[in-house]
Design a protein around this motif. Sequence first.
Motif, PDB file in Angstrom:
ATOM      1  N   ARG A  87     -51.179 -20.877 -42.203  1.00  0.00           N
ATOM      2  CA  ARG A  87     -51.920 -20.062 -43.174  1.00  0.00           C
ATOM      3  C   ARG A  87     -52.472 -18.774 -42.563  1.00  0.00           C
ATOM      4  N   SER A  88     -52.781 -18.794 -41.251  1.00  0.00           N
ATOM      5  CA  SER A  88     -53.515 -17.640 -40.733  1.00  0.00           C
ATOM      6  C   SER A  88     -53.165 -17.193 -39.310  1.00  0.00           C
ATOM      7  N   ALA A  89     -52.388 -17.937 -38.582  1.00  0.00           N
ATOM      8  CA  ALA A  89     -52.132 -17.613 -37.176  1.00  0.00           C
ATOM      9  C   ALA A  89     -50.965 -16.643 -37.023  1.00  0.00           C
ATOM     10  N   THR A  90     -50.861 -16.096 -35.839  1.00  0.00           N
ATOM     11  CA  THR A  90     -49.742 -15.211 -35.525  1.00  0.00           C
ATOM     12  C   THR A  90     -48.492 -16.055 -35.286  1.00  0.00           C
ATOM     13  N   PRO A  91     -47.324 -15.444 -35.393  1.00  0.00           N
ATOM     14  CA  PRO A  91     -46.092 -16.196 -35.142  1.00  0.00           C
ATOM     15  C   PRO A  91     -46.060 -16.846 -33.748  1.00  0.00           C
ATOM     16  N   SER A  92     -46.565 -16.166 -32.734  1.00  0.00           N
ATOM     17  CA  SER A  92     -46.546 -16.761 -31.389  1.00  0.00           C
ATOM     18  C   SER A  92     -47.489 -17.959 -31.294  1.00  0.00           C
ATOM     19  N   GLN A  93     -48.625 -17.907 -31.995  1.00  0.00           N
ATOM     20  CA  GLN A  93     -49.528 -19.058 -32.014  1.00  0.00           C
ATOM     21  C   GLN A  93     -48.889 -20.236 -32.737  1.00  0.00           C
ATOM     22  N   ILE A  94     -48.236 -19.955 -33.839  1.00  0.00           N
ATOM     23  CA  ILE A  94     -47.554 -21.007 -34.599  1.00  0.00           C
ATOM     24  C   ILE A  94     -46.457 -21.634 -33.749  1.00  0.00           C
ATOM     25  N   ILE A 135     -47.969 -23.981 -31.096  1.00  0.00           N
ATOM     26  CA  ILE A 135     -48.424 -25.246 -31.694  1.00  0.00           C
ATOM     27  C   ILE A 135     -47.221 -26.100 -32.075  1.00  0.00           C
ATOM     28  N   ASP A 136     -46.180 -25.463 -32.618  1.00  0.00           N
ATOM     29  CA  ASP A 136     -44.988 -26.205 -33.021  1.00  0.00           C
ATOM     30  C   ASP A 136     -44.286 -26.834 -31.820  1.00  0.00           C
ATOM     31  N   MET A 137     -44.270 -26.147 -30.695  1.00  0.00           N
ATOM     32  CA  MET A 137     -43.672 -26.724 -29.481  1.00  0.00           C
ATOM     33  C   MET A 137     -44.440 -27.981 -29.062  1.00  0.00           C
ATOM     34  N   GLY A 138     -45.761 -27.921 -29.123  1.00  0.00           N
ATOM     35  CA  GLY A 138     -46.567 -29.101 -28.815  1.00  0.00           C
ATOM     36  C   GLY A 138     -46.323 -30.222 -29.800  1.00  0.00           C
ATOM     37  N   ARG A 139     -46.198 -29.865 -31.061  1.00  0.00           N
ATOM     38  CA  ARG A 139     -45.949 -30.857 -32.114  1.00  0.00           C
ATOM     39  C   ARG A 139     -44.622 -31.559 -31.874  1.00  0.00           C
ATOM     40  N   ARG A 140     -43.596 -30.793 -31.536  1.00  0.00           N
ATOM     41  CA  ARG A 140     -42.282 -31.394 -31.267  1.00  0.00           C
ATOM     42  C   ARG A 140     -42.317 -32.292 -30.035  1.00  0.00           C
ATOM     43  N   GLY A 141     -43.068 -31.884 -29.028  1.00  0.00           N
ATOM     44  CA  GLY A 141     -43.190 -32.709 -27.816  1.00  0.00           C
ATOM     45  C   GLY A 141     -43.833 -34.050 -28.105  1.00  0.00           C
TER      46      GLY A 141
END
Length: 162
Positions: free
Chosen positions: A108-115, A118-124
């Motif tokens: 909703r509010s983060a920059t693409p690099s922040q997303i 977080i997504d890399m951590g989520r996948r891990g």
Amino acid sequence: MTGATLPDPQARLIAVELDHTIGSAPPDIEHERTVAIADLIEDNLFRPVGVAEGPYRLRLSTDAGRLVFEIASTENTPLVTHILSLAPLRRVMRDYFVICDSYYEAMRSATPSQIEAIDMGRRGIHNDGSQTLRERLAGKIEVDLDTARRLFTLIGVLQRRN
């Protein structure tokens, strides 16, 4: 399941059902459920040990802190039920929920690099949970990593509904 060999058409799921008595989840979680089931049906390796040839139908539910895999034939004749403790998955599931919440908020509010971070951590964390699930199913149901990943997503949906 990509690779040089074709998957065994008998060692696969043709239908997956989640226990719907638990209630509904938020729209983003329901979307994950829909996608995971569709992807799972399209491409999976699922071979219950010591059970007649498939393909199979699977009903996933939870009962008193346990995960229930009810496996049936294509005609919906019950074949085997496996009940696993959810305890080995609780920590990774909790971590997964926290990072998923962060991911949805970031969308909703983060920059693409922040997303992306977080997504890399989520996948891990998702991979860790999938591997734990494969270990818990060893000797009961043979699944490949992609199938375990999709099943882990569905288990997460069940847990979010509780």
